[in-house]
Design an enzyme around this catalytic site. Structure first.
Site, PDB file in Angstrom:
ATOM      1  CB  SER A   4      -1.096   0.070   1.183  1.00  0.00           C
ATOM      2  OG  SER A   4      -0.617  -0.761   2.192  1.00  0.00           O
TER       3      SER A   4
ATOM      4  CG  HIS B 250      -3.701  -1.268  -2.870  1.00  0.00           C
ATOM      5  ND1 HIS B 250      -3.575   0.178  -2.405  1.00  0.00           N
ATOM      6  CD2 HIS B 250      -3.007  -1.798  -1.548  1.00  0.00           C
ATOM      7  CE1 HIS B 250      -3.737   0.375  -1.171  1.00  0.00           C
ATOM      8  NE2 HIS B 250      -3.322  -1.004  -0.570  1.00  0.00           N
TER       9      HIS B 250
ATOM     10  CD  GLU C 231      -5.546   2.386  -4.885  1.00  0.00           C
ATOM     11  OE1 GLU C 231      -6.147   3.569  -4.688  1.00  0.00           O
ATOM     12  OE2 GLU C 231      -4.511   2.225  -4.364  1.00  0.00           O
TER      13      GLU C 231
ATOM     14  CG  ASN D 114      -3.897   4.549   1.554  1.00  0.00           C
ATOM     15  OD1 ASN D 114      -4.655   4.758   2.244  1.00  0.00           O
ATOM     16  ND2 ASN D 114      -3.013   3.208   1.437  1.00  0.00           N
TER      17      ASN D 114
HETATM   18  P1  NAI Z   1       0.396  -9.658   7.727  1.00  0.00           P
HETATM   19  O1  NAI Z   1       1.061  -9.357   8.784  1.00  0.00           O
HETATM   20  O2  NAI Z   1      -1.096 -10.136   8.327  1.00  0.00           O
HETATM   21  O3  NAI Z   1       0.800 -10.864   6.823  1.00  0.00           O
HETATM   22  C1  NAI Z   1       2.098 -10.912   6.373  1.00  0.00           C
HETATM   23  C2  NAI Z   1       2.132 -12.185   6.043  1.00  0.00           C
HETATM   24  O4  NAI Z   1       3.439 -12.528   5.417  1.00  0.00           O
HETATM   25  C3  NAI Z   1       2.591 -13.331   7.541  1.00  0.00           C
HETATM   26  O5  NAI Z   1       1.867 -14.122   7.431  1.00  0.00           O
HETATM   27  C4  NAI Z   1       3.935 -13.495   7.299  1.00  0.00           C
HETATM   28  O6  NAI Z   1       4.492 -14.732   7.942  1.00  0.00           O
HETATM   29  C5  NAI Z   1       4.286 -13.549   5.818  1.00  0.00           C
HETATM   30  N1  NAI Z   1       5.773 -13.267   5.414  1.00  0.00           N
HETATM   31  C6  NAI Z   1       6.647 -12.097   5.623  1.00  0.00           C
HETATM   32  N2  NAI Z   1       7.785 -12.229   5.103  1.00  0.00           N
HETATM   33  C7  NAI Z   1       7.464 -13.215   4.302  1.00  0.00           C
HETATM   34  C8  NAI Z   1       8.408 -13.845   3.233  1.00  0.00           C
HETATM   35  N3  NAI Z   1       9.664 -13.054   2.926  1.00  0.00           N
HETATM   36  N4  NAI Z   1       8.056 -14.863   2.385  1.00  0.00           N
HETATM   37  C9  NAI Z   1       6.979 -15.598   2.714  1.00  0.00           C
HETATM   38  N5  NAI Z   1       5.816 -14.788   3.665  1.00  0.00           N
HETATM   39  C10 NAI Z   1       6.308 -13.939   4.348  1.00  0.00           C
HETATM   40  O7  NAI Z   1       0.240  -8.285   6.744  1.00  0.00           O
HETATM   41  P2  NAI Z   1      -1.138  -8.068   5.837  1.00  0.00           P
HETATM   42  O8  NAI Z   1      -1.929  -7.044   6.708  1.00  0.00           O
HETATM   43  O9  NAI Z   1      -1.748  -9.180   5.301  1.00  0.00           O
HETATM   44  O10 NAI Z   1      -0.257  -7.107   4.907  1.00  0.00           O
HETATM   45  C11 NAI Z   1       0.488  -7.752   3.935  1.00  0.00           C
HETATM   46  C12 NAI Z   1       0.915  -6.736   2.587  1.00  0.00           C
HETATM   47  O11 NAI Z   1      -0.485  -6.227   2.400  1.00  0.00           O
HETATM   48  C13 NAI Z   1       1.729  -5.747   3.120  1.00  0.00           C
HETATM   49  O12 NAI Z   1       2.498  -5.020   1.981  1.00  0.00           O
HETATM   50  C14 NAI Z   1       0.713  -4.239   3.422  1.00  0.00           C
HETATM   51  O13 NAI Z   1       1.302  -3.290   3.143  1.00  0.00           O
HETATM   52  C15 NAI Z   1      -0.268  -4.727   2.428  1.00  0.00           C
HETATM   53  N6  NAI Z   1      -1.790  -4.183   2.436  1.00  0.00           N
HETATM   54  C16 NAI Z   1      -2.247  -4.303   3.609  1.00  0.00           C
HETATM   55  C17 NAI Z   1      -3.713  -3.891   4.002  1.00  0.00           C
HETATM   56  C18 NAI Z   1      -4.126  -3.977   5.403  1.00  0.00           C
HETATM   57  O14 NAI Z   1      -5.237  -3.261   5.608  1.00  0.00           O
HETATM   58  N7  NAI Z   1      -3.725  -4.930   6.179  1.00  0.00           N
HETATM   59  C19 NAI Z   1      -4.458  -3.307   2.726  1.00  0.00           C
HETATM   60  C20 NAI Z   1      -3.684  -3.325   1.639  1.00  0.00           C
HETATM   61  C21 NAI Z   1      -2.507  -3.693   1.591  1.00  0.00           C
END
Ligand code: NAI
Length: 507
Positions: free
Chosen positions: A124, A145, A157, A195
């Site tokens: 994001s 996104h 997006e 955003n």
């Molecule tokens: P989260 O922390 O819930 O999940 C991330 C997952 O990725 C975890 O399960 C972690 O173990 C895994 N992970 C981390 N590094 C890794 C790697 N090198 N290889 C494989 N798995 C790996 O995070 P979330 O909220 O799901 O966000 C993920 C992405 O989405 C981020 O880039 C965030 O900016 C983006 N995003 C988040 C939103 C939200 O509202 N939470 C909305 C839109 C985008």
């Protein structure tokens, strides 16, 4: 011409957190075999169990046939190694928000997948151009996104970096559409569309709070009940979490080389420093401790109906107030438009805010008994209106003005005499930012409105709102805010200026 990926195409999703799991669910429901990978052992399998339970729930509620639910569930597979994604036609990354970690992962992926495989990041806030710089073929990378929760939020997006091939963005757009989403194209600039354009929703409210315009509950109520927003800015920030919202604000501000448009608020810094992070920590602007209840908005108690009500002209506000008074059996007369006077009641003159304070408006027009009303999304439906009263307005006149609005069934919140009240300045700055995004080629006007309606549930796209307000009025409001504050923050978008002089709007 591009087209959506075939349902036979394998979709890889990396990261089985909140977003990755949601995206895997959407792709499986879209008919694709989906491989889910997470570097936390067991996380992908656990996420898949959760998604299957979701599908069963949807089947139980009749939202999905039992056959489709079990077929979609069966299409999901947990994998442990990046090499197992070799047959993917698309890989969507949703791991930690860190440029180096994402670049390392995409480089590893690039060595494994076929030349035609599309790589997408759900980031994001990180530049797609910067992520792509690490790749041998950056043209195959784009942003995809999703919004949280991905299965429920329609907006996606599709973000193009400097090197992204138009066909890659086109295929992602078509694929998101085939998945039942509403995609919009955006250029990779800080905050993409949502955003970035949403910043003023928080920033203006924080400004008004800093200047003592009113308390949070009153400003929230005005944004909901007059602005038509689903949540007021303070309750929304409490829900998002101040750590998250402050981080997004700060990152957009820094990414725009400290452009004052995006300047964060000291209030946000304070809340984060104090650990008052909002709902999740039990305290933010409001208390969420057990037994705590939200304070009510400040509402002026019922006043006497004024005599000698005159409504001027045929503006949306004048027509709506006329109908509301009629419905309540309140006598009034109607007169030809007289400048920007909306109404008179007793000795009071009411105007819709044009970005000046009531006190300045009274001075400029030589009308001491001036009362300003705020913008409403729809004056015929609004249940509350904010007003501000000029410094030299006498009490009887102020009471007449407020009494008129009460007689038309508005709850009235009197704010301190800040410029542009709350809804008008917020909408003006949202439209200003939306116009700048269009002017700078981030997206087109239709995309920005779609993105704000679907990404953050605004009741109306900011540019459609600008059209209905009239761009001349919008530009006047922004000009007065800029004069009052003398800050570059309130500079009027060149596109709004252009459209005013060209007698055009955003439709
Ligand atoms: P989260 O922390 O819930 O999940 C991330 C997952 O990725 C975890 O399960 C972690 O173990 C895994 N992970 C981390 N590094 C890794 C790697 N090198 N290889 C494989 N798995 C790996 O995070 P979330 O909220 O799901 O966000 C993920 C992405 O989405 C981020 O880039 C965030 O900016 C983006 N995003 C988040 C939103 C939200 O509202 N939470 C909305 C839109 C985008």
């Amino acid at each position: 011409m591009t087209q959506a990926l075939s349902q036979l195409a394998v979709v890889g999703v990396i990261g089985a957190g909140a977003m990755g799991a949601g995206i895997a669910q959407v792709a499986a429901q879209g008919g694709h075999p989906v491989k889910l990978l997470d570097n936390r052992p067991g996380a992908a399998a656990q996420a898949i169990a959760g998604i299957r339970a979701q599908f069963e729930k949807m089947a139980a509620k009749g939202k999905l046939s039992p056959e489709l639910a079990s077929a979609a569930g069966a299409r999901l597979q947990a994998v442990d190694q990046v090499s197992e994604l070799a047959d993917a036609a698309l890989v969507v990354e949703a791991i930690v928000e860190n440029l180096q970690v994402k670049q390392t992962l995409f480089k590893e992926l690039e060595a494994v997948v076929s030349g035609g495989c599309i790589l997408a990041s759900n980031t994001s806030s990180i530049s797609i151009t910067a992520i792509g710089a690490a790749l041998a073929s950056p043209q195959r990378l784009a942003g995809l996104h999703f919004f949280n929760p991905a299965p429920l939020m329609a907006l996606v997006e599709v973000v193009s970096g400097l090197a992204t091939a138009p066909e890659v963005a086109g295929t992602l757009y078509d694929t998101a559409l085939a998945w039942g989403k509403t995609p919009v194209h955006a250029k990779s600039t800080p905050g993409f569309i949502v955003n970035r354009v949403a910043r003023p929703y928080y920033a203006e409210a924080l400004r008004v709070l800093t200047e003592g315009g009113a308390d949070c509950a009153t400003l929230d109520a005005c944004c909901r009940e007059a602005g038509g927003f689903r949540m007021g800015p303070f309750e929304l920030m409490d829900m998002i979490g101040h750590d998250v919202n402050f981080a997004v604000t700060s990152s957009v501000w820094r990414a725009f080389f400290n452009d004052p448009r995006f300047l964060p608020s000291l209030i946000q810094q304070d809340l984060v420093d104090a650990g008052f992070l909002g709902k999740k920590s039990g305290r933010g602007f409001y208390s969420y401790e057990e037994g705590a209840s939200k304070p009510p908005p400040a509402t002026v108690p019922a006043l006497a109906r004024p005599h000698a009500i005159v409504l001027y002209g045929q503006s949306a506000a004048a027509r709506a107030i006329a109908l509301r008074l009629q419905a309540n059996g309140v006598a009034f007369t109607q007169a030809q438009a007289k400048g920007d006077t909306l109404a008179t009641a007793g000795d009071a003159t009411l105007r819709v805010t044009d970005g000046r304070t009531a006190t300045r408006c009274a001075f400029d027009t030589q009308t001491p008994n001036t009362v300003l009303i705020d913008l409403a999304l729809d004056y015929s439906k609004a249940t509350r209106l904010a007003v501000s009263v000029a410094a030299r307005c006498d009490d009887a006149a102020a009471n007449s003005a407020i009494g008129l609005l009460q007689a038309a069934d508005f709850a009235v919140s009197q704010l301190q005499d800040i410029p542009g009240l709350i809804v008008m300045r917020t909408v003006a700055m949202l439209a200003n930012e939306a116009a700048d995004a269009v002017n700078q080629g981030v997206c087109d006007a239709a995309a920005v409105d779609t993105a704000m309606r679907l990404g953050v549930n605004y009741p109306c796209g900011p540019l459609a709102w600008a059209n209905s307000l009239g761009l001349a009025q919008l530009s006047t409001v922004l000009g007065h805010l800029a004069q009052t504050y003398g800050e570059d923050r309130y500079r009027t978008s060149p596109l709004i200026q252009h459209h005013v002089f060209a007698a055009k709007d955003f439709s």
